[in-house]
Design an enzyme around this catalytic site. Structure first.
Site, PDB file in Angstrom:
ATOM      1  N   ASP A  18      21.894  -9.719 158.991  1.00 40.84           N
ATOM      2  CA  ASP A  18      22.338 -11.068 158.217  1.00 40.84           C
ATOM      3  C   ASP A  18      20.956 -11.674 157.254  1.00 40.84           C
ATOM      4  O   ASP A  18      19.786 -11.167 157.611  1.00 40.84           O
ATOM      5  CB  ASP A  18      22.075 -12.448 159.360  1.00 40.84           C
ATOM      6  CG  ASP A  18      22.881 -13.289 158.794  1.00 40.84           C
ATOM      7  OD1 ASP A  18      23.504 -13.453 157.620  1.00 40.84           O
ATOM      8  OD2 ASP A  18      23.298 -14.632 159.607  1.00 40.84           O
ATOM      9  N   ASN A  66      34.686 -11.514 156.464  1.00 42.89           N
ATOM     10  CA  ASN A  66      33.785 -11.513 155.143  1.00 42.89           C
ATOM     11  C   ASN A  66      34.900 -11.056 153.862  1.00 42.89           C
ATOM     12  O   ASN A  66      34.584 -11.332 152.743  1.00 42.89           O
ATOM     13  CB  ASN A  66      33.061 -10.101 155.428  1.00 42.89           C
ATOM     14  CG  ASN A  66      31.702 -10.432 155.942  1.00 42.89           C
ATOM     15  OD1 ASN A  66      31.172  -9.483 156.380  1.00 42.89           O
ATOM     16  ND2 ASN A  66      31.401 -11.834 155.971  1.00 42.89           N
TER      17      ASN A  66
HETATM   18  C1  FPP Z   1      24.798 -10.549 155.763  1.00 46.30           C
HETATM   19  O1  FPP Z   1      24.003 -11.173 154.797  1.00 46.30           O
HETATM   20  C2  FPP Z   1      25.279  -9.214 155.391  1.00 46.30           C
HETATM   21  C3  FPP Z   1      26.557  -8.959 155.316  1.00 46.30           C
HETATM   22  C4  FPP Z   1      27.613  -9.786 155.169  1.00 46.30           C
HETATM   23  C5  FPP Z   1      26.885  -7.583 154.914  1.00 46.30           C
HETATM   24  C6  FPP Z   1      25.595  -6.697 155.481  1.00 46.30           C
HETATM   25  C7  FPP Z   1      25.765  -5.503 154.494  1.00 46.30           C
HETATM   26  C8  FPP Z   1      24.777  -4.618 154.080  1.00 46.30           C
HETATM   27  C9  FPP Z   1      23.293  -4.739 154.658  1.00 46.30           C
HETATM   28  C10 FPP Z   1      24.788  -3.916 152.994  1.00 46.30           C
HETATM   29  C11 FPP Z   1      26.067  -2.784 153.050  1.00 46.30           C
HETATM   30  C12 FPP Z   1      26.043  -2.229 154.457  1.00 46.30           C
HETATM   31  C13 FPP Z   1      25.862  -0.760 154.720  1.00 46.30           C
HETATM   32  C14 FPP Z   1      26.046  -0.278 155.940  1.00 46.30           C
HETATM   33  C15 FPP Z   1      25.625   0.293 153.680  1.00 46.30           C
HETATM   34  P1  FPP Z   1      24.910 -12.537 154.252  1.00 46.30           P
HETATM   35  O2  FPP Z   1      25.279 -12.167 152.756  1.00 46.30           O
HETATM   36  O3  FPP Z   1      25.681 -13.206 155.130  1.00 46.30           O
HETATM   37  O4  FPP Z   1      23.528 -13.337 154.125  1.00 46.30           O
HETATM   38  P2  FPP Z   1      23.475 -15.017 153.963  1.00 46.30           P
HETATM   39  O5  FPP Z   1      23.742 -15.422 155.435  1.00 46.30           O
HETATM   40  O6  FPP Z   1      21.877 -15.387 153.678  1.00 46.30           O
HETATM   41  O7  FPP Z   1      24.301 -15.475 152.882  1.00 46.30           O
END
Ligand code: FPP
Length: 246
Positions: A18, A66
């Site tokens: 996250d 998501n």
């Molecule tokens: C949370 O950050 C992360 C995600 C929703 C997706 C995780 C994806 C990756 C790390 C990249 C792709 C994955 C792989 C395995 C190649 P957020 O967007 O919710 O952050 P925030 O809460 O700060 O907005």
């Protein structure tokens, strides 16, 4: 870094990655740049977990919820996933990693699904760490799907009511062939499970850290593993009972 006890590593480590969006916002960058940096962290952590000898690493990469994000972000995440799977498959082969996916794959765009199928096929005989990506994954949906399949098998006479117990139910989950996670790490300071592995986390040790996912590195991983190694896992029993058994 202090050395970790190799005999007390989690057999299965699960991670809620996250804070990509916040990492980018703090730097006045677009959210997608945060996700791109997040992929770099994924590479690093996969490599380190495999080197350490962790048996199963499960990463929450894309939840059922998501899909509700702006279309441009969903598309960008799907592109990153596709590129990651394609570019990492040779490294998975080199490191003997078996690729695995949990979640509703029917929702994935066809080009992502093709990469998933290719990586699953290529790495199927590898015997090292199992790297699982939770893609289009939601735990409530997983449990309802399991209940429906079980009910279907019962209606068809393949199982009886008396046979239904935890072990049988577990067999209907996406994670049927995996041990439950020993440790769950969530980055970015949020303290929630967010519909991730609700059944499987029953006795998992939870670890939260303030660092956003793109800044999570080897040092933070080792800190989490040290913290885990200092804990006493009681599985509902008392400390005295555990000491008598060991
Ligand atoms: C949370 O950050 C992360 C995600 C929703 C997706 C995780 C994806 C990756 C790390 C990249 C792709 C994955 C792989 C395995 C190649 P957020 O967007 O919710 O952050 P925030 O809460 O700060 O907005």
């Amino acid at each position: 870094m202090h050395t970790l006890n190799p005999d007390r590593l989690p057999r299965h480590l699960a991670v809620i990655m996250d804070g990509n969006g916040r990492w980018a916002k703090q730097r006045m960058l677009r959210r997608i740049v945060g996700h791109q940096r997040g992929v770099e962290t994924v590479r690093l952590i996969v490599e380190e977990c495999s080197t350490l000898g962790i048996g199963y690493l499960t990463l929450y990469a894309f939840s059922t919820e998501n899909w509700l994000r702006p279309k441009s972000e969903v598309t960008a995440l799907m592109t990153l996933l596709k590129k990651y799977i394609r570019s990492e498959t040779p490294r998975m082969m080199k490191n003997n990693i078996r690729f695995n996916v949990i979640g509703d794959r029917s929702e994935l765009p066809p080009d992502v699904e093709r990469e998933v199928t290719d990586a699953l096929t290529q790495t199927a005989s590898n015997s090292g760490m199992v790297l699982t990506l939770a893609l289009s994954y939601g735990s409530r949906q997983e449990i309802v799907r399991a209940a429906r399949q079980l009910a279907g098998d019962m209606a068809a006479g393949r199982i009886t009511l008396d046979e239904v117990d935890e072990t049988l139910f577990n067999g209907y989950l996406y994670t049927a062939d995996m041990p439950d996670p020993d440790l769950l790490i969530r980055t970015s300071g949020e303290m929630r499970i967010s519909n991730f592995l609700l059944w499987q986390l029953a006795y998992t040790e939870l670890y939260y850290c303030d660092v956003n996912w793109p800044d999570f590195g080897k040092k933070e991983l080792h800190r989490a593993l040290h913290d885990y190694q200092a804990r006493e896992r009681r599985f509902g029993q008392t400390s005295d009972q555990l000491q008598k058994r060991s």
